[in-house]
Design a protein around this motif. Structure first.
Motif, PDB file in Angstrom:
ATOM      1  N   VAL A  68      -5.047   2.601  17.854  1.00  0.00           N
ATOM      2  CA  VAL A  68      -5.309   1.383  17.088  1.00  0.00           C
ATOM      3  C   VAL A  68      -4.931   1.626  15.626  1.00  0.00           C
ATOM      4  O   VAL A  68      -5.248   2.679  15.051  1.00  0.00           O
ATOM      5  N   PHE A  69      -4.262   0.630  15.027  1.00  0.00           N
ATOM      6  CA  PHE A  69      -3.831   0.698  13.636  1.00  0.00           C
ATOM      7  C   PHE A  69      -4.281  -0.562  12.895  1.00  0.00           C
ATOM      8  O   PHE A  69      -4.397  -1.629  13.497  1.00  0.00           O
ATOM      9  N   ASP A  70      -4.504  -0.420  11.600  1.00  0.00           N
ATOM     10  CA  ASP A  70      -4.903  -1.559  10.768  1.00  0.00           C
ATOM     11  C   ASP A  70      -3.719  -1.982   9.908  1.00  0.00           C
ATOM     12  O   ASP A  70      -3.290  -1.245   9.021  1.00  0.00           O
ATOM     13  N   LEU A  71      -3.188  -3.181  10.163  1.00  0.00           N
ATOM     14  CA  LEU A  71      -2.012  -3.685   9.449  1.00  0.00           C
ATOM     15  C   LEU A  71      -2.364  -4.710   8.380  1.00  0.00           C
ATOM     16  O   LEU A  71      -1.475  -5.363   7.838  1.00  0.00           O
ATOM     17  N   SER A  72      -3.644  -4.853   8.072  1.00  0.00           N
ATOM     18  CA  SER A  72      -4.063  -5.914   7.151  1.00  0.00           C
ATOM     19  C   SER A  72      -3.498  -5.739   5.747  1.00  0.00           C
ATOM     20  O   SER A  72      -3.389  -6.704   4.993  1.00  0.00           O
ATOM     21  N   GLY A  73      -3.113  -4.513   5.382  1.00  0.00           N
ATOM     22  CA  GLY A  73      -2.572  -4.293   4.037  1.00  0.00           C
ATOM     23  C   GLY A  73      -1.069  -4.450   3.941  1.00  0.00           C
ATOM     24  O   GLY A  73      -0.496  -4.269   2.865  1.00  0.00           O
ATOM     25  N   ILE A  74      -0.407  -4.810   5.032  1.00  0.00           N
ATOM     26  CA  ILE A  74       1.051  -4.932   5.035  1.00  0.00           C
ATOM     27  C   ILE A  74       1.472  -6.317   4.558  1.00  0.00           C
ATOM     28  O   ILE A  74       0.994  -7.337   5.057  1.00  0.00           O
ATOM     29  N   THR A  75       2.336  -6.360   3.555  1.00  0.00           N
ATOM     30  CA  THR A  75       2.935  -7.612   3.100  1.00  0.00           C
ATOM     31  C   THR A  75       4.445  -7.533   3.330  1.00  0.00           C
ATOM     32  O   THR A  75       5.007  -6.451   3.421  1.00  0.00           O
ATOM     33  N   GLY A  76       5.083  -8.676   3.414  1.00  0.00           N
ATOM     34  CA  GLY A  76       6.514  -8.677   3.704  1.00  0.00           C
ATOM     35  C   GLY A  76       6.760  -8.690   5.202  1.00  0.00           C
ATOM     36  O   GLY A  76       5.831  -8.807   6.011  1.00  0.00           O
ATOM     37  N   THR A  77       8.012  -8.553   5.573  1.00  0.00           N
ATOM     38  CA  THR A  77       8.413  -8.608   6.971  1.00  0.00           C
ATOM     39  C   THR A  77       8.790  -7.220   7.467  1.00  0.00           C
ATOM     40  O   THR A  77       9.594  -6.527   6.848  1.00  0.00           O
ATOM     41  N   ILE A  78       8.206  -6.812   8.589  1.00  0.00           N
ATOM     42  CA  ILE A  78       8.535  -5.528   9.201  1.00  0.00           C
ATOM     43  C   ILE A  78       9.871  -5.670   9.925  1.00  0.00           C
ATOM     44  O   ILE A  78      10.034  -6.540  10.778  1.00  0.00           O
ATOM     45  N   THR A  79      10.820  -4.823   9.582  1.00  0.00           N
ATOM     46  CA  THR A  79      12.161  -4.915  10.175  1.00  0.00           C
ATOM     47  C   THR A  79      12.408  -3.850  11.232  1.00  0.00           C
ATOM     48  O   THR A  79      13.256  -4.031  12.104  1.00  0.00           O
ATOM     49  N   SER A  80      11.703  -2.745  11.171  1.00  0.00           N
ATOM     50  CA  SER A  80      11.801  -1.716  12.209  1.00  0.00           C
ATOM     51  C   SER A  80      10.530  -0.886  12.183  1.00  0.00           C
ATOM     52  O   SER A  80       9.816  -0.845  11.180  1.00  0.00           O
TER      53      SER A  80
END
Length: 230
Positions: A68-80
């Motif tokens: 399990v990972f927490d992605l709540s701090g990611i902004t922008g678009t994940i490309t890979s």
């Protein structure tokens, strides 16, 4: 007079170009590393074996693992995206595959540090959309770190998550990733994210400063020449 004027224009143009080269990079992609929140395993009887985040897996021991990972701090678009994991101790060669997880994350982690039996979770893990795979060998050094490139389906799922996100895995060999109850073992997502704001490097700051100085020099020189001509 025309020669001086052309020189001023060239200096001003160079200054502008240098300044843009130094600071016009806000939209470039950046690499983000996300560490795991929780990990564990379920065996074929449905028993959760997530004691101390151990994530052993294999057909010989009848276990599938999850992360399990927490992605709540990611902004922008994940490309890979790449899944990086410590392979721990292995017995036998085989294919390690990772998949999506439909089981709610809360059900995966609610009995953290306890033994729990839930056959439905075991049945669901490592059966959905495939996200990636890697061949593991018994002859790999113990605690080898491997990278698994995640598929376009995984990237799409990551972009939709906005919070906790999970993947599950299976191993066709006897077992792998055993003796992994070590908080320092790698369980990471390596993400390439576009639209992040990049802080200029020191060299870029210097370049921008040079560009600005050239521009100011060109303007001041032009003003001085105009006053002398008058």
């Amino acid at each position: 007079m025309t020669i001086r004027s052309n020189t001023r224009r060239r200096l001003l143009l160079i200054g502008c170009l240098l300044g843009l080269g130094a600071f016009g990079q806000d939209s470039r992609a950046g690499t983000v590393v996300v560490d795991f929140v929780r990990s564990g395993s379920f065996n074929s009887s449905g028993r959760s074996e997530n004691l101390f985040d151990n994530y052993e897996v294999g057909t010989g021991i009848g276990e599938k693992n999850w992360f399990v990972f927490d992605l709540s701090g990611i902004t922008g678009t994940i490309t890979s995206a790449t899944f990086r994991v410590n392979a721990g101790t292995m017995l036998g060669d085989g294919l390690y595959e990772v998949f999506d997880v439909e089981t709610p994350v809360a059900d995966l982690v609610q009995f953290y540090g306890q033994w729990n039996e839930n056959p439905s979770i075991y049945d669901e893990l490592a059966t959905g959309t495939p996200y990636g795979a890697i061949e593991l060998s018994w002859f790999m050094p113990r605690d080898s770190v491997v990278d698994i490139a995640l598929s376009a389906a995984a990237v799409a799922s990551l972009n939709q998550a906005g919070g906790l996100w999970a993947l599950s895995g299976s191993f066709s060999g006897h077992y792998a990733m055993n003796y992994t109850a070590n908080s320092g073992f790698e369980r990471q997502l390596i993400l390439e994210v576009s639209g992040t704001t990049a802080v200029p490097e020191p060299s870029a700051l210097a370049l921008g400063g040079i560009g600005g100085m050239l521009g100011v020099f060109a303007v001041r020189r032009g003003s001085r020449s105009s006053r002398q001509s008058a």
